[in-house]
Design a protein around this motif. Structure first.
Motif, PDB file in Angstrom:
ATOM      1  N   GLY A  64      24.589  16.928   3.268  1.00 18.37           N
ATOM      2  CA  GLY A  64      23.633  17.921   2.837  1.00 18.37           C
ATOM      3  C   GLY A  64      22.420  17.330   2.149  1.00 18.37           C
ATOM      4  N   VAL A  65      22.233  16.029   2.221  1.00 20.60           N
ATOM      5  CA  VAL A  65      21.050  15.406   1.662  1.00 20.60           C
ATOM      6  C   VAL A  65      20.467  14.462   2.699  1.00 20.60           C
ATOM      7  N   SER A  66      19.195  14.146   2.544  1.00 21.61           N
ATOM      8  CA  SER A  66      18.561  13.204   3.441  1.00 21.61           C
ATOM      9  C   SER A  66      17.937  12.101   2.630  1.00 21.61           C
ATOM     10  N   SER A  67      17.665  11.007   3.288  1.00 24.46           N
ATOM     11  CA  SER A  67      17.169   9.824   2.600  1.00 24.46           C
ATOM     12  C   SER A  67      15.688   9.664   2.880  1.00 24.46           C
ATOM     13  N   VAL A  68      14.913   9.372   1.857  1.00 26.18           N
ATOM     14  CA  VAL A  68      13.474   9.232   1.969  1.00 26.18           C
ATOM     15  C   VAL A  68      13.129   7.780   2.246  1.00 26.18           C
ATOM     16  N   ASN A  69      12.310   7.536   3.258  1.00 29.50           N
ATOM     17  CA  ASN A  69      11.848   6.184   3.538  1.00 29.50           C
ATOM     18  C   ASN A  69      10.775   5.773   2.545  1.00 29.50           C
ATOM     19  N   VAL A  70      10.919   4.590   1.993  1.00 34.28           N
ATOM     20  CA  VAL A  70       9.968   4.093   1.002  1.00 34.28           C
ATOM     21  C   VAL A  70       8.750   3.495   1.691  1.00 34.28           C
ATOM     22  N   ASP A  71       7.572   3.945   1.294  1.00 33.52           N
ATOM     23  CA  ASP A  71       6.311   3.310   1.645  1.00 33.52           C
ATOM     24  C   ASP A  71       5.856   2.589   0.381  1.00 33.52           C
ATOM     25  N   SER A  72       5.794   1.268   0.420  1.00 34.08           N
ATOM     26  CA  SER A  72       5.514   0.494  -0.785  1.00 34.08           C
ATOM     27  C   SER A  72       4.025   0.296  -1.047  1.00 34.08           C
ATOM     28  N   ASN A  73       3.157   0.935  -0.255  1.00 36.44           N
ATOM     29  CA  ASN A  73       1.717   0.805  -0.477  1.00 36.44           C
ATOM     30  C   ASN A  73       1.328   1.509  -1.772  1.00 36.44           C
ATOM     31  N   PRO A  74       0.855   0.774  -2.778  1.00 30.28           N
ATOM     32  CA  PRO A  74       0.534   1.398  -4.066  1.00 30.28           C
ATOM     33  C   PRO A  74      -0.886   1.945  -4.151  1.00 30.28           C
ATOM     34  N   ASP A  75      -1.659   1.824  -3.081  1.00 32.90           N
ATOM     35  CA  ASP A  75      -3.096   2.108  -3.160  1.00 32.90           C
ATOM     36  C   ASP A  75      -3.489   3.490  -2.674  1.00 32.90           C
ATOM     37  N   LYS A  76      -2.518   4.324  -2.367  1.00 29.95           N
ATOM     38  CA  LYS A  76      -2.858   5.691  -1.975  1.00 29.95           C
ATOM     39  C   LYS A  76      -3.340   6.475  -3.187  1.00 29.95           C
TER      40      LYS A  76
END
Length: 384
Positions: free
Chosen positions: A29-41
């Motif tokens: 019942g949960v999903s996993s979030v993919n990490v985007d490591s770009n700190p410049d957004k």
């Protein structure tokens, strides 16, 4: 809660939508979030609007009959999703309370209890389907505290901060409180885990996994996260009390890893955009400075950012994060302590959002009535 609060108009029914980016897992019942490591957004959260008190969830006058399970006063209300169920974790709970009582006091004290629900429409409040019960049908402690006297040097209580699921297995992180001090200040013996493998009906300690009471890993907020192709549980963590900043740890999302202390690693800064992780707790670095009270973190598909909710100096706040370790934006007031004196513990849940994630729903504890309430608010993006 004063009568005028309980009479506020509730929102019209709105459809529930998933906040997390990936498909819902049928087993947990949960999903996993993919990490985007770009700190410049850039930061995109401008403000919140349309704060609405929807319902009282626990205690006299609530939309749930909690008297039948001997819950007259309780607090917290962080949530675990597993399958179609959501478990609500409550702290010190009292079955008998004088109507004029303020804060955590009363008779038939249990250190922690839990309700569960399959209600998937948060717009009109959450109706509980059941509770973790004792043999006579009353709300039972998941793991009872020793209830030693405050200041005696033992364990006053065990307070659940957050939980997570690995498949159908439920874990709860709790803190063992040694001493309640001035408002917002308390001392802990340790934090540790308990586990249930029978839909939350019975709980046992996870032996050999704990963190020191003077560490930054006493109270946590958890979320499934995928980083570099590996599934983890992330723990955004604060010390005991409400006067410390946030550090971050992770563990591979398997039962074997969760139940081995050596499997946990701590965010220790970055090498460019790449996070560094250390197995030495002393290497942990702050990801949010300040005085952070009971917190939660979810991924917002509406903002395409992480959002953190917490209490600080009597009000509730939300802030956005570009990556799990930051940068994190400035705090934006979610609920004012002037309007709701004694508020704390604003807990989000990725299951309870609507309008493509723009509307967030959350629990909020109020010290005066010492019970848990259900709120919503809208996130407002920066004008493009």
């Amino acid at each position: 809660m004063p009568d005028e609060h309980s009479q506020r108009a509730r929102r019209v029914s709105v459809g529930i939508s998933a906040l997390l980016a990936l498909a819902l897992s049928a087993c947990s019942g949960v999903s996993s979030v993919n990490v985007d490591s770009n700190p410049d957004k850039p930061f995109v959260l401008d403000r919140v609007s349309n704060l609405t008190e929807i319902a009282q969830l626990t205690g006299p006058g609530a939309i749930n009959d909690t008297a039948s399970v001997a819950v007259a006063g309780t607090d917290l209300g962080s949530m675990i999703n597993v399958g179609d169920r959501t478990y609500f974790l409550f702290g010190d709970t009292f079955g008998e309370r004088d109507p004029d009582s303020i804060g955590g006091q009363g008779g038939f004290w249990r250190s922690n209890v839990a309700a569960w629900t399959t209600d998937d429409d948060p717009s009109d409040g959450i109706i509980f389907d059941g509770w973790v019960e004792d043999e006579v049908g009353l709300a039972a402690a998941l793991s009872e505290g020793d209830h030693d006297a405050n200041g005696a040097g033992g364990e006053v209580t065990k307070i659940p901060s957050y939980g997570f699921a690995i498949g159908d297995t439920l874990y709860v992180s709790y803190m063992s409180v040694r001493f309640w001090g001035e408002p917002g200040a308390w001392d802990a013996n340790r934090s540790a885990l308990i586990v249930s493998r029978d839909d939350g009906q019975t709980w046992t300690p996870v032996e050999g996994v704990e963190w020191p009471g003077d560490s930054n890993f006493v109270q946590v907020a958890t979320l499934p996260v995928t980083e570099g192709g590996t599934d983890y549980i992330y723990f955004w963590s604060i010390p005991s009390g409400r006067f410390g900043g946030v550090q971050l740890m992770r563990v591979p999302a398997t039962e074997k890893a969760v139940e081995r202390q050596v499997s946990y690693s701590y965010f220790a800064g970055t090498d460019g955009e790449t996070p560094k992780w250390s197995t030495n707790i002393a290497d942990a670095e702050a990801v949010v400075e300040g005085t952070i009270g009971e917190l939660s973190v979810i991924w917002s598909t509406y903002l395409d950012r992480w959002i953190m909710s917490y209490s600080d100096a009597g009000s509730a706040y939300v802030r956005e994060g570009v990556t799990p370790w930051g940068p994190w934006g400035e705090p934006i007031e979610l609920v004012s302590g002037d309007d709701y004196p004694g508020l704390y513990s604003p807990y989000l849940n990725p299951r309870y959002v609507s309008d493509d994630g723009r509307t967030i729903f959350f629990t909020l504890s109020l010290w005066g009535p010492y019970n848990v309430f259900w709120f919503s608010a809208d996130l407002e993006r920066v004008a493009s």
